[in-house]
Design an enzyme around this catalytic site. Structure first.
Site, PDB file in Angstrom:
ATOM      1  N   ASP A 173     -18.124   6.326   6.974  1.00 45.54           N
ATOM      2  CA  ASP A 173     -18.204   6.581   5.529  1.00 45.54           C
ATOM      3  C   ASP A 173     -19.315   7.598   5.322  1.00 45.54           C
ATOM      4  OD1 ASP A 173     -18.465   6.553   2.799  1.00 45.54           O
ATOM      5  OD2 ASP A 173     -19.343   4.543   2.703  1.00 45.54           O
TER       6      ASP A 173
ATOM      7  N   ASP B  88      -9.398   2.297   0.455  1.00 45.32           N
ATOM      8  CA  ASP B  88     -10.616   3.099   0.617  1.00 45.32           C
ATOM      9  C   ASP B  88     -11.626   2.280   1.442  1.00 45.32           C
ATOM     10  OD1 ASP B  88     -12.462   5.123   0.262  1.00 45.32           O
ATOM     11  OD2 ASP B  88     -12.843   4.693  -1.852  1.00 45.32           O
TER      12      ASP B  88
ATOM     13  N   ARG C 221      -8.153   6.311   3.345  1.00 42.89           N
ATOM     14  CA  ARG C 221      -9.244   7.223   3.669  1.00 42.89           C
ATOM     15  C   ARG C 221      -9.476   7.302   5.163  1.00 42.89           C
ATOM     16  NH1 ARG C 221     -15.248   6.946   0.996  1.00 42.89           N
ATOM     17  NH2 ARG C 221     -15.575   5.295   2.541  1.00 42.89           N
TER      18      ARG C 221
ATOM     19  N   ASP D 161     -14.808  12.287  -0.175  1.00 39.24           N
ATOM     20  CA  ASP D 161     -15.672  12.411  -1.352  1.00 39.24           C
ATOM     21  C   ASP D 161     -16.397  13.751  -1.336  1.00 39.24           C
ATOM     22  OD1 ASP D 161     -14.772   9.898  -1.890  1.00 39.24           O
ATOM     23  OD2 ASP D 161     -16.545   8.891  -1.115  1.00 39.24           O
TER      24      ASP D 161
ATOM     25  N   HIS E  72      -9.778  14.321  -9.201  1.00 39.35           N
ATOM     26  CA  HIS E  72     -10.503  13.059  -9.084  1.00 39.35           C
ATOM     27  C   HIS E  72     -11.999  13.350  -9.096  1.00 39.35           C
ATOM     28  CE1 HIS E  72     -11.622   9.411  -6.335  1.00 39.35           C
ATOM     29  NE2 HIS E  72     -11.673   9.062  -7.614  1.00 39.35           N
TER      30      HIS E  72
ATOM     31  N   ASP F 109      34.889  47.945  39.914  1.00 39.42           N
ATOM     32  CA  ASP F 109      33.972  48.398  40.959  1.00 39.42           C
ATOM     33  C   ASP F 109      32.547  48.430  40.432  1.00 39.42           C
ATOM     34  OD1 ASP F 109      36.277  48.647  42.413  1.00 39.42           O
ATOM     35  OD2 ASP F 109      36.445  50.804  42.143  1.00 39.42           O
TER      36      ASP F 109
END
Length: 1815
Positions: A250, A491, A574, A590, A648, A1492
């Site tokens: 994290d 998450d 995540r 993040d 976000h 030939d």
């Protein structure tokens, strides 16, 4: 004596002694047995490192930890050499560290095992493992797997969910790819095709200790991509000593080198401009680091597990990704709605604010599908709860969104709070989990480990435990009942912990504090996560930490399936690990609201594309920090093209959803604009996910995947592609409106303006103002679209469309996948629609390949946009093609439904209403004025004056080869009186007199013509154009035209129409609307000695016309002209050769086929042009066309042979190998060759004698040097051999007594001058020498001809008396010397003088040098070059006199039937005739060799093309002179040619005079063995080849068959000419180039078995690399077919006596079918007289049944049925089989079953006509 008492001390000492004894014994046992494989850490005495002298770039670090010094380095036994550069290791490995190989062994050629022992050397970190095992296997031709492990002590291995399910397909020997170095141990991985080294671990020693494993490998290039998860500021790695730790954490993605959320030890390496690439995947989940150094090289350091490597090979980077995701699991197709735009933030505060956000974005009409809530919706951030105050109405929130077609996604974290809920009520989820034992435990395995995350003190679910999985599914199901939602976001699953390890800390042990810690963030293993000694079901957290997110995904997928059932939903995680993409998407974490993070998101997305997680994106506008309007605007622009497109941000920062910036802001307008484009293109994006799911293709794609040959693309990571076709160029810097962008080497169109841009393969400064993003469509694309709406719920109800962007070749392609967008398994269960789109030659094809879904919205394709159309169409038609087959309906579009923008060169089609799920063809004539020109001056030296003198137009042409002089649009004829009936059309047409004549005064135009069109059958028509007032020559070749005509229009496959002015005929295939003939073009000319007609073609795929050497099977349509006039001319490019075949097969874009024959025997040429169109020019006769409609290529040949006659059935022995040489000195040489071949055991059936057996090359006269030849022939024939002699047509006239000439002259069989010119024979000169001369071969050729060659007369074989004379001469020769077949040569006819001796041709000089001369070899010498005068007179069988000018091309044809009839008459057997000159119908009587040729490598593949073409011409018994006729053969070439020639239907090794021998026994023993081996295969399969010959004779099937004949729906087969089939079932892939040990071959979409191993190769519809050592040819048998075979012998005389065997090659469904034909092998017309056996076989349901379809076989020719080989019988052991006879009696059989090859062999049993089945 009393008992002795033990003191306490003694007791203690005794106990200690016993303990020490036990320990000592234990250590001895461990040492002896190797358990657990760890040796002591003592430093060996006096170790001296052997320090290599190597480049600095190749040093491998021996001191990766801190604190390196000379003394500490030397303690490790390493080399110390400090530098002024800190990046380069100062302490590096010597050459005497590592392991040595003790033994290597293998059980098969695809895998190997090695045992290794550690070399005596100091330890780096202790715990070194003494003995190691290597296991390596070549799992497929593109995937190598090797792992190194301690075989004596089990170590942790990743329990991957998907990899164990992946099947291996062992087809490539491991020795071609992997090489082991023994001392010290190292592996070298090579690309098997070119032996290039890709991964070489010999550069540094292997280190393998308990908690430290290191392996280094040298790489072939610096183009390295992948490894993760990190923030890589550039997509291509910097190899300047960069170290990347891999361990899930994290952490913030802020641009450092630290480890992030996922664990991806996979990289891709692009080798060079060829595109060839490979990928390396280390399946290891322990903490590790990867160092890249500038050697280039890679070093892995991991602190646990094993080394478990997979190396994937590809011809392109994209193929490597496909191989990787096939291994780890192909990506899921996300729900359609999940491709819509999404909004989220952490901490809206309450549901009111969430709704306010939704409403303001709805209000600005922003396309917007999904709203999220983050952890703030929870009660105190506890999973499975919601805040009943701030989010009181959350249970109704999903319904609120659904009302407007939107969706709701919420978050769950793994950590579960231990505290109670509000009001001190129980937290049931925690309580139930505790009761279940669902948590990760401390090292004691009992106590849940406690940490801290968002809700405070927490426990951590152990998703590797089934108890936990059950608990998680149950909790999720309960929660869903309370809070409805549509998908789940998980998450914090790295796993994240705000405490270091646990609330108690972590104990000091080797797991929490290993001897070496990789350079992970904080450099403490348990930082921000759990203690490493925590226990999970899969093992110590130390080993499985990086699998935490992966295991959570697997558990959550089960929960989603429980809750949503068949609904696909969405999962977003995540933390990830390879294989996560099979179920989940990912976001890049993040990030921050800054300009760096907007840039770095692109490499991140591209990397996750490599990792198999295509549903990927970054938080748009940034998660942390406030986003400026400019940054958010630019981010919204690029984010509109993230596969996962979500805005976000985090709590505490300003809102950044688009509407927040103002309803009329530039940001909102720009966002809405690009999101509308996204929604327009969602069908294309959805199709890309389908491709990812089914083939592993990437969705977001780096430029280098498509343009790898351009090194400028290797670094491009500020732009990206959607799939192949959409280029996105964002602005990624503040304050700029210009970006430096790369335009790759292709045609590109600006998406928004639709204009083609001029730039390509160059960097440009692209102007992108505040509201703009760079968006370009690649030429060649067809993108499916849909009218956008504010949600996908609504947009999916709107009409669909297409965007077509044409490439350089005016072509394009694409596809569409469509289902309900929400249901699981629609691909696998077929509940979907799939389209293949293609555009070519003005035809847009919408072909449904799967129609398993009916959209409830009754969708239609409404609008279609075509970019790159420079001129408006003349008309547009739409043909609906019924899915159930039958004729299509064609509609001409009104002008109101289309518009052409000339400035932008865009064509718009409107209101089409084409039903989704149905197939259509949209056709128009693209008017490129230059391409529509037809050449008015095909002669050389055209200029404007000459052009205009013909009444034609003159204008420069920019197309290479295109005409500058061309016909006016109304040049030609006009219809005057049409007559239309049910059976055809009759027209009178008149020349447009406004134009001058054809410009050839000696060839006056015919002003009035008759046109007749006959509808002969449902699939054949004829159209004929002639002068009704003049008796012009018509070809006297009889055809089988059926009676009566087909008068029912509904039964005809075609529709015929005509245009009146200018006159032209159109033939349309009714089922597709395709015009397969359209002669309504200018330039039609009909004059006395020059006739020209042109037609547009249905496609660029045209095959045929001959005989001449073609470099490809498919014609090149870029203005190439091919002359046709039979000539004694060895094969050469654009050299007209021996035969004339004015027939072609056209392959339409719909995969239908048709054939066209021009029945005209005059000298002619044909010109192809890229319109596409074809022009015929002929020097006489009439136009008489026959067209067959197929519709398959094989049916075209069947219908054509029904017209011109089926091929002859050759004698069985003629399918054996044959030997010939021009230049045998005497009969002893032939006898010696025969003896040598017999001694070598090489199968051979036929010996030839060329003209050297003749006395002075006189037909029917034996040379004294060959006086014993009759006896030799008798002996050879008595031993099962056959003999063929050559006969030329020319007869010497200089002999005093020569019966052949004397009898011929008496019978008046020789060609003469017309009587009004002379009564003399037209004399030529050919091979016969004058009597009593000794030829000096040192003189030049013309001098030899002049002074040594006799005058020769040429028989006129049209005449009946000539056939009688010829038969009698052959009969008399047969009395002198027996033969079995005849070889007729020089029958073009060839002459060594031009026209006649002295070159003085009597009569009309225009016949020798006509007004127009086709581009023939030596055309400046006239038509009589090397042949007769064109004014020579011949007399047809009906008494009509004709000039040689008209029938020259028929001479060989006329020669063939009398020869065939004579052979049958004098021998009483079928035999075989081989002829050099051919014309349509020649194949009824003879085979043909390709002339030939020369001993050169190119002749190998050209011989395949030659066979392909002659099978079109109905001559199936054909082949080239193996090893070449002219020049000296080279060893390797001749051997490869022997392998190829073993699969010619006519398989003869033949070379010319003056060259060394090249027969199989003239080289060495290896050559003889290789020849024997491959000919034994031929002889084994002769019953199958004979069956094919029979089917050709009876049905018109082809024998040698192009791959496209069987797989015409697969366009990859349309241009294959270096492979061929025997019939439908045997695929031959020869080596055709020097110095190759591998060949590229295409395996079409079927099950294929390697003939040599009988194993299913497991690959289809792809090009693969096939190993081809010098003694090997690749052969594959197609599943679903049964092939008859016999044990081979030295000749067919003996092999025919062996039992019959069957190869039963089972299909995917376990079925197969086949036939068997048998007769006496040489009887005359055994088929017509019904003296044969035909039996069909069917294998189905574990039964093989036979059914005699016809039985007229003489009982003496019956065979025993011997071994039946069933291929693909499965891996379950078959222990028995039974035979059932016709009376129903069962006979038990014993069985051999090889379960590895899946071959089942019942033993021999008697075959008779009552045999029914065995099972």
């Amino acid at each position: 004596m009393g008992k002795r008492q033990w003191s306490s001390l003694e007791v203690i000492l005794l106990v200690l002694f016993l303990l020490m004894t036990i320990v000592a014994i234990t250590m001895i046992i461990l040492f002896v047995t190797g358990e657990p494989g760890v040796i002591s850490d003592e430093r060996p005495d006096e170790f001296v490192p052997q320090c290599p002298n190597i480049p600095l770039t190749e040093r491998v670090d021996c001191f990766p930890d801190a604190g390196a010094s000379m003394s500490r380095c030397e303690e490790r036994g390493c080399c110390w050499s400090p530098l002024n550069e800190r990046n380069v290791p100062w302490c590096f490995f010597p050459t005497n560290h590592g392991y040595t190989v003790q033994s290597v062994h293998s059980t098969n050629s695809y895998e190997l095992h090695a045992e290794m022992e550690r070399m005596v050397s100091p330890s780096m970190f202790g715990g070194d493992i003494q003995q190691l095992t290597l296991h390596a296997e070549m799992q497929t031709s593109n995937r190598l797997h090797f792992k190194i492990f301690d075989a004596k002590s089990k170590r942790f291995e990743v329990p991957h969910e998907h990899i164990p399910t992946v099947k291996s397909d062992y087809t490539s020997p491991i020795s071609d790819t992997l090489e082991i170095t023994n001392n010290p141990f190292g592996l070298t991985v090579r690309r098997k095709e070119n032996k290039k080294i890709l991964f070489d671990t010999t550069m540094a020693p292997l280190v393998f200790a308990d908690q430290y494993i290191q392996l280094s490998a040298r790489l072939p290039s610096h183009n390295i991509y992948g490894l993760g998860e990190h923030v890589h500021q550039r997509f291509r790695h910097d190899t300047n000593w960069r170290t990347w730790p891999i361990f899930t954490r994290d952490a913030f993605p802020n641009g450092g080198t630290h480890n992030l959320y996922g664990h991806y030890p996979f990289f891709l390496c692009l080798e060079d401009e060829s595109g060839k690439s490979f990928g390396v995947f280390l399946l290891n989940s322990n903490a590790m680091e990867v160092t890249l150094q500038p050697a280039p090289a890679v070093t892995y350091r991991t602190i646990g597990g094993i080394l478990d490597f997979y190396i994937m090979f590809g011809d392109t980077p994209e193929q490597v990704v496909q191989e990787f995701v096939e291994l780890v699991g192909r990506p899921v197709i996300p729900a359609y709605w999940s491709l819509g735009f999404q909004i989220a933030r952490w901490n809206y505060g309450n549901l009111t604010e969430v709704k306010a956000t939704v409403e303001r974005n709805r209000a600005v009409d922003l396309p917007y599908d999904i709203q999220y809530t983050d952890i703030d919706y929870m009660e105190d951030k506890k999973d499975f709860t919601y805040d009943k105050v701030k989010f009181r109405e959350l249970p109704q929130f999903a319904d609120y969104l659904h009302e407007k077609g939107q969706r709701y996604i919420l978050i769950l974290d793994p950590a579960i709070a231990t505290s109670k809920r509000v009001g001190d009520t129980p937290y049931d989820s925690y309580d139930r989990g505790t009761a279940k034992g669902a948590w990760v435990f401390e090292s004691d395995g009992k106590t849940p480990i406690l940490g801290e995350v968002w809700p405070g003190e927490t426990v951590f679910p152990d998703y590797t435990s089934q108890n936990c999985i059950d608990w998680w599914i149950d909790e999720y199901e309960r929660f869903y009942q309370e809070i409805k939602h549509d998908a789940l976001w998980i998450d914090m699953n790295e796993v994240a912990n705000f405490q270091k390890g646990s609330v108690k800390g972590c104990v000091d042990n080797k797991l929490n504090y290993p001897p070496y810690t990789p350079k992970i963030l904080d450099e403490v293993m348990y930082s921000k996560t759990l203690c490493m000694d925590a226990k999970q079901a899969w093992g110590d957290h130390y080993d499985v930490h990086s699998l935490y997110g992966y295991s959570m995904v697997l558990a959550t997928e089960k929960a989603l399936e429980r809750v949503f059932g068949s609904n696909r939903t969405l999962l977003l995680t995540r933390s990830s690990f390879p294989g996560v993409g099979k179920y989940s998407g990912h976001w890049l974490g993040d990030n921050g609201a800054n300009w760096n993070d907007i840039k770095w998101a692109i490499p991140g997305m591209l990397e996750f594309g490599l990792f198999g997680v295509p549903y990927i994106g970054a938080d748009i506008c940034g998660f942390f920090d406030d986003s400026s309007e400019e940054l958010c605007r630019r981010w919204m622009q690029v984010g509109a093209f993230y596969p996962f497109s979500r805005n976000h941000n985090a709590e505490g920062y300003r809102p950044q959803d688009p509407a927040f910036y103002g309803a009329d802001s530039v940001l909102v307008r720009s966002s809405r604009h690009y999101l509308r484009i996204r929604y327009t293109l969602l069908p294309y994006l959805y199709t890309l996910f389908y491709k990812a799911h089914t083939t592993g293709e990437t969705v977001v794609r780096p430029l280098m995947h498509e343009f790898y040959s351009d090194s400028a693309t290797w670094d491009v990571d500020r732009q990206f592609l959607w799939g192949k076709y959409l280029l996105i160029t964002p602005v990624l810097d503040p304050g700029v409106d210009k970006v430096w962008a790369y335009i790759p080497d292709a045609v590109w169109y600006n998406y928004e303006t639709m204009e083609r841009i001029r730039d390509r393969k160059v960097f440009v400064e692209m102007h992108l103002p505040a509201d703009k993003l760079g968006l370009h469509i690649r030429g060649g694309a067809i993108l499916p679209t849909q009218k956008p709406e504010v949600t996908t719920t609504y947009s999916r109800r709107n009409p669909m469309g297409l965007i077509v962007a044409l490439d350089d070749n005016n072509q394009a392609a694409g596809e569409l996948f469509w289902d309900d967008g929400d249901t699981r398994g629609t691909v696998e269960n077929g509940n979907h629609i799939h389209y293949q789109f293609s555009f070519d030659n003005g035809r847009l094809k919408l072909q449904v390949t799967k129609a398993g879904y009916k959209d409830p919205n009754n969708l239609e394709f409404d609008n279609i946009t075509i970019m790159g159309v420079p001129d408006p169409p003349m008309s547009i038609s739409v043909t609906h093609i019924p899915t159930e087959g039958g004729s299509g309906t064609t509609t001409v579009l009104p002008n109101s439904t289309y518009y052409h923008d000339g400035a932008k060169q865009v064509l718009f089609l409107y209101d089409l209403s084409l039903t989704l799920g149905e197939s259509y063809t949209i056709q128009w004539d693209m008017i490129n004025e230059e391409l529509q020109r037809f050449d008015c001056y095909p002669e050389e030296n055209a200029d404007e004056t000459k052009c205009k003198a013909r009444g034609c137009l003159w204008k420069e042409n920019t197309i290479t080869g295109g005409p500058w002089c061309y016909y006016p649009s109304d040049y030609g004829y006009a219809v005057t009186t049409p007559e239309i009936t049910n059976s055809g059309i009759t027209l009178d047409i008149t020349r447009n007199m406004k134009y001058r004549s054809s410009g050839r005064p000696d060839s006056p135009d015919v002003n009035n013509l008759r046109v007749q069109i006959w509808y002969h059958t449902s699939n054949m028509l004829q159209f004929k154009i002639w002068d009704p007032k003049t008796d012009r020559f018509q070809v006297p070749v009889p055809l089988s035209v059926p009676e009566p005509p087909e008068t029912d229009e509904n039964k005809r496959l075609y529709k015929v129409s005509f245009t009146e002015n200018p006159f032209g005929i159109q033939v349309i295939r009714k089922s597709t609307g395709t015009k397969i003939w359209d002669s309504a073009v200018p330039g039609f000319t009909f004059s006395d000695m020059f006739i020209q007609v042109s037609t547009r073609l249905s496609s660029r795929f045209v095959y045929g016309f001959g005989e001449t050497e073609h470099p490809t099977y498919k014609h090149d349509l870029n203005y190439h002209t091919w002359g046709m006039f039979s000539k004694d001319q060895p094969p050469g490019y654009k050299m007209n050769c021996y035969g004339v075949h004015p027939f072609y097969m056209g392959l339409e874009d719909t995969a239908d086929a048709h054939g066209v024959l021009l029945l005209n025997s005059n000298a002619m040429d044909v010109t192809f042009q890229p319109t596409p169109a074809l022009t015929y020019r002929t020097l006489g006769g009439i136009l008489d066309f026959y067209m067959v409609l197929g519709p398959t290529p094989e049916m075209v040949v069947q219908e054509y042979t029904a017209l011109i006659g089926r091929p002859v059935l050759p004698a069985y022995w003629s399918l054996g190998f044959q030997l010939c040489r021009y230049g045998y000195a005497n009969d002893s040489e032939i006898a010696e060759l025969y003896s040598d071949m017999t001694a070598a055991g090489i199968p051979c059936d036929v010996q030839y004698a060329d003209i050297d057996y003749m006395d002075r090359q006189l037909n029917f006269v034996l040379d004294p040097e060959f006086k014993d030849l009759p006896n030799l022939v008798d002996r050879m024939r008595g031993e099962g051999m056959r003999f063929i002699f050559i006969l030329d047509p020319a007869i010497s006239g200089n002999e005093t007594s020569y019966p052949a000439f004397d009898n011929g002259k008496k019978a008046d069989v020789f060609i003469k001058w017309p009587s009004h010119l002379s009564d003399e024979i037209v004399w030529g000169k050919v091979w016969p020498d004058l009597p009593n001369v000794t030829v000096n071969e040192d003189l030049d050729w013309d001098t030899q001809v002049k002074i040594y060659r006799a005058y020769t007369a040429f028989p006129d074989f049209f005449r009946t008396q000539t056939a009688i004379w010829w038969l009698e001469e052959i009969r008399q020769f047969y009395k002198q010397m027996k033969f079995d077949g005849l070889w007729i040569d020089m029958n073009e006819p060839a002459s060594f003088v031009h026209g006649t001796d002295g070159g003085n041709c009597l009569g009309n000089p225009l016949l020798e040098n006509p007004p127009y001369m086709p581009p023939l070899e030596s055309k400046h010498m006239g038509l009589n070059h090397k042949t007769l005068c064109m004014n020579s007179e011949q007399i047809l069988s009906n008494g009509k006199k004709v000039s040689h000018y008209d029938v020259h091309n028929l001479y060989g044809w006329s020669h063939t039937k009398p020869t065939y009839d004579a052979l049958l008459d004098v021998t009483g057997k079928r035999g075989i005739v081989v002829t050099r000159s051919t014309y349509p119908t020649s194949g009824k009587w003879a085979g043909h060799w390709l002339g030939d040729n020369y001993s050169s490598w190119d002749q190998l593949y050209k011989s395949i093309i030659g066979m392909y073409k002659h099978r079109l011409y109905r001559i199936q018994f054909t082949g080239a002179d193996i090893c070449g006729f002219f020049n000296t053969a080279e060893y390797e070439m001749c051997l490869r040619w022997m392998q190829l020639g073993a699969f010619y239907p006519f398989s003869r090794n033949h070379n010319g005079k003056g060259n060394p021998r090249q027969d199989p026994v003239s080289w060495d023993a290896n050559f003889a063995k290789a020849s024997r081996d491959v000919l034994n295969i031929r002889y084994t399969l002769l019953p199958y080849l004979y069956l094919l010959m029979f089917e050709a004779h009876r049905k018109g099937n082809t024998v040698v068959r192009p791959v496209l004949h069987e797989f015409v729906k697969d366009k990859a087969t349309w241009d294959i000419y270096k492979q061929f089939l025997w019939g439908p079932a045997l695929l031959i892939t020869p080596a055709l180039d020097p110095n190759v040990t591998a060949v590229e071959g295409y395996l079409p979409d079927a099950r294929w078995y390697d003939y040599h191993t009988a194993k299913n190769v497991g690959v289809r519809a792809t090009t693969i690399t096939m190993n081809t050592p010098l003694d090997h040819i690749n052969l594959h048998v197609r599943g679903g077919y049964i092939l008859p075979w016999q044990k081979p012998e030295n000749s067919t005389f003996y092999s025919r006596k062996n039992p019959l065997g069957l190869i039963v090659a089972l299909s995917d469904s376990g079925t197969a079918q086949g036939s068997f034909f048998w007769d006496d092998g040489e009887g005359i017309d055994t088929v017509g007289r019904n003296q044969y056996l035909e039996t069909s076989f069917v294998a189905e349901g574990k039964k093989l049944s036979s059914k005699p379809d016809h039985n007229g076989l003489n009982p003496t020719d019956y065979l025993n049925l011997g071994v039946v080989k069933v291929w693909g019988a499965g891996t379950v052991m078959v222990t028995g089989a039974t035979l059932t006879d016709s009376s129903g009696l069962l006979h038990p059989l014993t069985v051999q079953h090889n379960t590895s090859t899946e071959v089942k062999k019942p033993p021999n049993f008697r075959f008779d006509l009552t045999f029914e089945k065995f099972e």
